[in-house]
Scaffold this motif. Structure first.
Motif, PDB file in Angstrom:
ATOM      1  N   UNK A  34      -8.620  47.521  -6.835  1.00  0.00           N
ATOM      2  CA  UNK A  34      -9.991  47.843  -6.482  1.00  0.00           C
ATOM      3  C   UNK A  34     -10.840  48.077  -7.715  1.00  0.00           C
ATOM      4  N   UNK A  35     -10.307  47.720  -8.874  1.00  0.00           N
ATOM      5  CA  UNK A  35     -11.004  47.919 -10.148  1.00  0.00           C
ATOM      6  C   UNK A  35     -11.877  46.697 -10.436  1.00  0.00           C
ATOM      7  N   UNK A  36     -13.202  46.844 -10.462  1.00  0.00           N
ATOM      8  CA  UNK A  36     -14.068  45.682 -10.693  1.00  0.00           C
ATOM      9  C   UNK A  36     -13.827  45.011 -12.034  1.00  0.00           C
ATOM     10  N   UNK A  37     -13.412  45.772 -13.047  1.00  0.00           N
ATOM     11  CA  UNK A  37     -13.159  45.154 -14.354  1.00  0.00           C
ATOM     12  C   UNK A  37     -11.960  44.217 -14.304  1.00  0.00           C
ATOM     13  N   UNK A  38     -10.929  44.602 -13.558  1.00  0.00           N
ATOM     14  CA  UNK A  38      -9.755  43.726 -13.421  1.00  0.00           C
ATOM     15  C   UNK A  38     -10.128  42.483 -12.631  1.00  0.00           C
ATOM     16  N   UNK A  39     -10.932  42.638 -11.584  1.00  0.00           N
ATOM     17  CA  UNK A  39     -11.383  41.482 -10.812  1.00  0.00           C
ATOM     18  C   UNK A  39     -12.164  40.523 -11.707  1.00  0.00           C
ATOM     19  N   UNK A  40     -13.020  41.065 -12.556  1.00  0.00           N
ATOM     20  CA  UNK A  40     -13.819  40.218 -13.446  1.00  0.00           C
ATOM     21  C   UNK A  40     -12.953  39.471 -14.458  1.00  0.00           C
ATOM     22  N   UNK A  41     -11.878  40.087 -14.920  1.00  0.00           N
ATOM     23  CA  UNK A  41     -11.037  39.489 -15.953  1.00  0.00           C
ATOM     24  C   UNK A  41      -9.963  38.554 -15.393  1.00  0.00           C
ATOM     25  N   UNK A  42      -9.651  38.676 -14.107  1.00  0.00           N
ATOM     26  CA  UNK A  42      -8.599  37.844 -13.513  1.00  0.00           C
ATOM     27  C   UNK A  42      -8.994  36.368 -13.520  1.00  0.00           C
ATOM     28  N   UNK A  43      -8.000  35.510 -13.604  1.00  0.00           N
ATOM     29  CA  UNK A  43      -8.263  34.068 -13.606  1.00  0.00           C
ATOM     30  C   UNK A  43      -8.643  33.554 -12.220  1.00  0.00           C
ATOM     31  N   UNK A  44      -8.063  34.157 -11.189  1.00  0.00           N
ATOM     32  CA  UNK A  44      -8.320  33.761  -9.802  1.00  0.00           C
ATOM     33  C   UNK A  44      -8.470  35.019  -8.956  1.00  0.00           C
ATOM     34  N   UNK A  45      -9.217  34.898  -7.872  1.00  0.00           N
ATOM     35  CA  UNK A  45      -9.470  36.053  -7.030  1.00  0.00           C
ATOM     36  C   UNK A  45      -9.207  35.698  -5.572  1.00  0.00           C
ATOM     37  N   UNK A  46      -8.490  36.576  -4.885  1.00  0.00           N
ATOM     38  CA  UNK A  46      -8.248  36.448  -3.445  1.00  0.00           C
ATOM     39  C   UNK A  46      -8.897  37.652  -2.768  1.00  0.00           C
ATOM     40  N   UNK A  47      -9.723  37.380  -1.753  1.00  0.00           N
ATOM     41  CA  UNK A  47     -10.389  38.463  -1.017  1.00  0.00           C
ATOM     42  C   UNK A  47      -9.971  38.377   0.441  1.00  0.00           C
ATOM     43  N   UNK A  48      -8.988  39.185   0.852  1.00  0.00           N
ATOM     44  CA  UNK A  48      -8.582  39.244   2.264  1.00  0.00           C
ATOM     45  C   UNK A  48      -9.380  40.326   2.990  1.00  0.00           C
ATOM     46  N   UNK A  49      -8.945  40.675   4.178  1.00  0.00           N
ATOM     47  CA  UNK A  49      -9.559  41.777   4.901  1.00  0.00           C
ATOM     48  C   UNK A  49      -9.588  41.565   6.396  1.00  0.00           C
ATOM     49  N   UNK A  50      -9.500  42.668   7.114  1.00  0.00           N
ATOM     50  CA  UNK A  50      -9.627  42.677   8.568  1.00  0.00           C
ATOM     51  C   UNK A  50     -10.441  43.895   8.962  1.00  0.00           C
ATOM     52  N   UNK A  51     -11.154  43.789  10.092  1.00  0.00           N
ATOM     53  CA  UNK A  51     -11.913  44.925  10.578  1.00  0.00           C
ATOM     54  C   UNK A  51     -13.386  44.620  10.701  1.00  0.00           C
ATOM     55  N   UNK A  52     -14.197  45.653  10.622  1.00  0.00           N
ATOM     56  CA  UNK A  52     -15.637  45.576  10.862  1.00  0.00           C
ATOM     57  C   UNK A  52     -16.390  45.105   9.619  1.00  0.00           C
ATOM     58  N   UNK A  53     -17.355  44.199   9.808  1.00  0.00           N
ATOM     59  CA  UNK A  53     -18.165  43.744   8.683  1.00  0.00           C
ATOM     60  C   UNK A  53     -19.003  44.881   8.106  1.00  0.00           C
TER      61      UNK A  53
END
Length: 214
Positions: A34-53
């Motif tokens: 959940x760290x935005x800096x790690x998301x920014x530095x990663x080569x690829x990103x996967x965004x899953x999720x279930x539930x309410x928008x």
């Protein structure tokens, strides 16, 4: 540097996505974060999720990760799963909430009427279980997957896309609806590849090797 960041905003079973990716790409570094800096530095990103928008957008903002997801969707390989697909669009009927507005279209509920098969059988909402996915374009993530392969779904809402949108596949329940989209570096699906046995694992494996051209 992390090869694949699985975005954790507190919604959905991320462990199954993590395990499936580790299975198909054991040599890659894969982090649930959940760290935005790690998301920014990663080569690829996967965004899953279930539930309410509504809860989804609230959690993205509350955890300070919304902008990192938008940035990832702008320039690096992005795989959206379930809510990770729906959040890309302009708005959702689920709570009448504005989404990330990256792609044109809106998320709507399966209608209360017309949910019957041609022989009159009433269909339940949510749409839950295995259903065929009909590919509408050729794409590297479909490589090795039959054009009408079955994938596992759990959802009450679906994406309505405008004419000419980047639809990558449709399913039927009971009418055709968009269940995968592809645009530049983005590929996103309504179904759950991590729960879809060999076809789903093939799609995830293809994602780990995909280099978009845009």
């Amino acid at each position: 540097m992390i090869d694949i960041a699985i975005v954790d905003y507190g919604m959905g079973n991320l462990r199954s996505v993590h395990k499936a990716l580790e299975h198909v790409a054991p040599s890659l570094s894969i982090a649930v974060t959940g760290d935005p800096d790690i998301v920014r530095k990663a080569k690829r990103v996967v965004v899953p999720g279930q539930g309410s928008m509504r809860n989804c957008i609230h959690e993205l903002e509350d955890r300070g990760i919304r902008e990192a997801v938008i940035e990832a969707a702008s320039h690096k390989p992005y795989l959206g799963i379930c809510l990770g697909l729906q959040m890309l669009f302009e708005e959702s009927e689920e709570g009448n909430v504005k989404s990330l507005n990256i792609l044109p279209g809106k998320v709507v509920h399966f209608p209360a009427t017309a949910m019957t098969t041609p022989n009159g059988q009433k269909l339940k909402v949510p749409h839950m279980g295995w259903n065929q996915v009909y590919q509408t374009i050729k794409h590297p993530l479909w490589e090795g997957i039959a054009e009408d392969a079955r994938f596992y779904f759990v959802h009450s809402y679906y994406v309505e896309t405008p004419a000419g949108a980047s639809i990558a596949a449709q399913s039927h329940y009971p009418f055709p609806f968009t269940c995968a989209i592809a645009q530049d570096n983005i590929f996103a699906v309504q179904f759950h590849p991590e729960k879809s046995q060999s076809a789903g694992l093939t799609l995830l494996s293809n994602f780990t090797k995909w280099t978009p051209n845009f």
